[in-house]
Design an enzyme around this catalytic site. Structure first.
Site, PDB file in Angstrom:
ATOM      1  N   LYS A  37       1.046  -1.039   0.327  1.00 50.43           N
ATOM      2  CA  LYS A  37      -0.273  -0.143  -0.169  1.00 50.43           C
ATOM      3  C   LYS A  37       0.768   1.004  -0.111  1.00 50.43           C
ATOM      4  CE  LYS A  37      -3.569   1.918   2.629  1.00 50.43           C
ATOM      5  NZ  LYS A  37      -4.649   1.858   3.347  1.00 50.43           N
ATOM      6  N   SER A  91      -9.879   2.242   2.495  1.00 50.20           N
ATOM      7  CA  SER A  91      -9.447   2.600   1.610  1.00 50.20           C
ATOM      8  C   SER A  91      -7.978   2.148   1.377  1.00 50.20           C
ATOM      9  CB  SER A  91      -8.533   4.046   2.503  1.00 50.20           C
ATOM     10  OG  SER A  91      -7.003   3.112   3.371  1.00 50.20           O
ATOM     11  N   SER A 118     -10.512  -0.108   6.915  1.00 50.71           N
ATOM     12  CA  SER A 118      -9.782  -0.375   5.193  1.00 50.71           C
ATOM     13  C   SER A 118      -9.338  -1.167   4.831  1.00 50.71           C
ATOM     14  CB  SER A 118      -8.698   1.680   5.079  1.00 50.71           C
ATOM     15  OG  SER A 118      -9.294   2.016   4.865  1.00 50.71           O
TER      16      SER A 118
END
Lengths: 495, 95
Positions: free
Chosen positions: A78, A159, A183
């Site tokens: 990420k 997210s 998320s």
């Protein structure tokens, strides 16, 4: 010939051990797949050269008998984790071009274990969002499509939308994520994969771009529970560089999967039966309950009376911490700078052009909640309610070992939906936020599909530091659900 | 509770965000909705409840008072938009 991108990590490790293929071969297969799936916009930065170099080094290491936990496995990171020498954007314009001179502790652990980095994956800006639609680098497209012929692009959740989309689309074997209010769990549910957020303090936050420091926690995405356990094992561990990192031994999560769940008490919180919950969500929840009962667990009704206050509590605490954390983006030390007539105007112009709408909203809410005259009414009040929410869980855990709930109130929605009203978007996290506020480990496991063929997830929430039972129950659900569906375009490639 | 345009402008100034008139109006509506949403916390009786600042029951650690880091000036300024002789450069602040 084995499909090198459709294996689990555990299968790949076995194949590497048997010399069926090399890490360079698996990595190249993923690079090819990654480049042919660019329409998903899952990656912000692809790092094929680094990946092939790491893969070759891993093959050499393995040849000498030195084999780490993730030896030779190509993964996605990420783009919130700082990676030495590789641009780290946090999905924001303000960090465009920012190239850390240090490596986050979590990725350091993974690379020491032999992981290969395919690239940095997309996310909501500063991890603020539930649909991956706030990224400066564009929306991520969910690899899944509705089966009713409508070709609408769906949100991957957020997210960590890029992480979930990449693992689901077989363009990474696994991925790191972070979870502040859901998320990891919500995008895992939307993309039909497994995602675990461990207990707050289990993974070091050092080198992860901060959003809400009392909530942020790193975790793992993979295509099954065993792989999630393995990746988490590598990521976790005490780090003196993070003052909230727990100095506790990390259990062997993979070994913990063995054994059954007979006699384990599964709590069903009645407050999660929210008004207007779609019947398909209720049905999948009931299926999960039945599966666990059949596996020998005992079902217990529990109550978490302050559940409805979790979202409003979260939307004070997270923005307050965000406004404080994001004060560092001033155009002086790193990132974007827009010149003004003086220093103050330079700050204001830099931040106005560097941050997107959702980030600005949250900074302003947080600034308001922390401002003189409102601090007690909002921030302290929210911290008090946070304690009550945490107490609810501890009370429930006197009667049960883990909780079972749906992960999200719907399947993946189309891009553009829920965007007119921030509150509507926030409601996506109604089932995941409470556990975040209490710092508890939580996991989403794919449990079935809805009438449009889209994946639905079930969430398991555990006691602090009890990822083992969370994983074990997740494993039991996985066995019963026997979820084999794949995004349509993968099925086409595989066929 | 609703945030007037001037309230939004004040918050934006505190947060060092330049906003336009149009944005002040738009954010005013959105921020008011969010504030109204969080106002429901007022219903909760929190008398005698200690605020929860950290979920982990971990004492902050002390470490040996020795140098463990440093000597990385070039790394520290490497990402600066403007630097000179090892310093960050900002617009003039003292006349």
């Amino acid at each position: 010939m084995t499909n090198l991108t459709n294996m689990t990590m555990v299968e790949a490790l076995k194949g590497l051990e048997n010399k069926d293929f090399t890490s360079v071969e698996i990595t190249q297969a993923h690079i090819d797949a990654m480049q042919s799936a660019r329409h998903l916009n899952a990656y912000i930065t692809e790092t094929p050269e680094i990946a092939l170099k790491q893969a070759a080094a891993s093959d050499a290491k393995r040849a000498k008998g030195d084999v780490g936990l993730l030896e030779g496995i190509p993964v996605a990171i990420k783009d919130l984790f700082c990676t030495k020498g590789v641009q780290t954007t946090a999905g924001s314009h303000i960090l465009e071009g920012f190239t850390p001179h240090y490596e986050s502790s979590v990725t350091t652990n993974m690379f020491a274990d032999g992981a290969v980095m395919l690239g940095k994956v997309n996310l909501d800006e500063f991890a603020m969002g539930s649909a991956n639609t706030t990224s400066y680098y564009g929306n991520v497209i969910n690899p899944w499509k509705r089966n009713n012929g409508d070709d609408a692009d769906l949100a991957p959740g957020g997210s960590s939308g890029g992480s979930a989309a990449a693992v689901s689309a077989r363009i990474a074997m696994a991925a790191t994520g972070t979870d502040t209010g859901g998320s990891i769990r919500q995008p895992a549910a939307f993309c039909g994969i497994t995602g675990i957020k461990p207990t707050y303090g289990r993974c070091s936050r050092w080198g992860i771009v901060a959003f809400s420091s009392s909530l942020d926690q790193a975790g793992a995405f993979a295509r099954n529970v065993e792989d999630s356990a393995l990746l988490l094992q590598s990521m976790a561990g005490f780090d003196p560089k993070d003052s909230t990192s727990a100095d506790l031994p990390v259990p062997d999560f993979v070994a913990g999967l063995k054994g059954d769940i007979k006699g384990l008490k599964i709590g069903i919180p009645k407050e999660y039966r929210v008004d207007g919950m779609p019947k398909e969500i209720e049905d999948i929840w009931q299926k999960g309950i039945d599966w666990l009962k059949d596996a020998g667990a005992e079902i217990v009704d529990v109550s978490l009376p302050h559940t409805k206050y979790a979202l409003p509590t979260y939307y004070i605490i997270a923005p307050a911490e965000c406004s404080s954390n994001l004060a560092r983006y001033d155009g002086v030390k790193f990132g974007l700078r827009v010149e003004g007539k003086d220093l103050t105007e330079s700050y204001e112009l830099t931040r106005a052009s560097g941050f997107g709408d959702e980030v600005k909203r949250r900074i302003m809410i947080g600034t308001y909640a922390l401002s003189s005259g409102y601090y007690d009414a909002y921030y302290i009040k929210a911290q008090k309610v946070r304690r009550l929410i945490s107490n609810d869980f501890m009370e429930a855990y006197k009667k049960c070992d883990v909780l079972l709930t749906p992960t999200a109130p719907s399947a993946a929605f189309a891009l553009g939906e829920n965007e007119d009203d921030p509150i509507k978007m926030y409601l996506n996290d109604v089932f995941t936020v409470p556990a975040s506020l209490a710092g508890l480990p939580g996991m989403s496991v794919p449990a079935g599909v809805d009438s449009l063929g889209l994946p639905l997830g079930l969430q398991i929430i555990g006691r602090p530091w009890d990822e083992e039972n969370v994983l074990r129950v997740g494993h039991a659900i996985e066995k019963s659900a026997n979820f084999k569906q794949m995004p349509q375009f993968i099925e086409k490639i595989a066929a | 509770m609703s945030l007037e345009k001037k309230d939004v402008e004040k918050v934006a100034r505190l947060a060092r965000l330049k906003i336009t008139d149009e944005e002040a109006t738009r954010y005013g509506t959105q921020l008011s909705n969010i504030i109204n949403f969080v106002e429901q916390l007022k219903e909760v009786d929190t008398d005698n409840v200690e605020p929860l600042a950290s979920v982990v029951d971990i004492k902050l650690r002390l470490r040996e008072d020795v140098v463990t880091d440093g000597g990385i000036q070039a790394d520290v300024i490497a990402n600066a938009p403007e630097s000179l002789e090892g310093f960050f450069v900002v617009p003039k602040v003292v006349e």
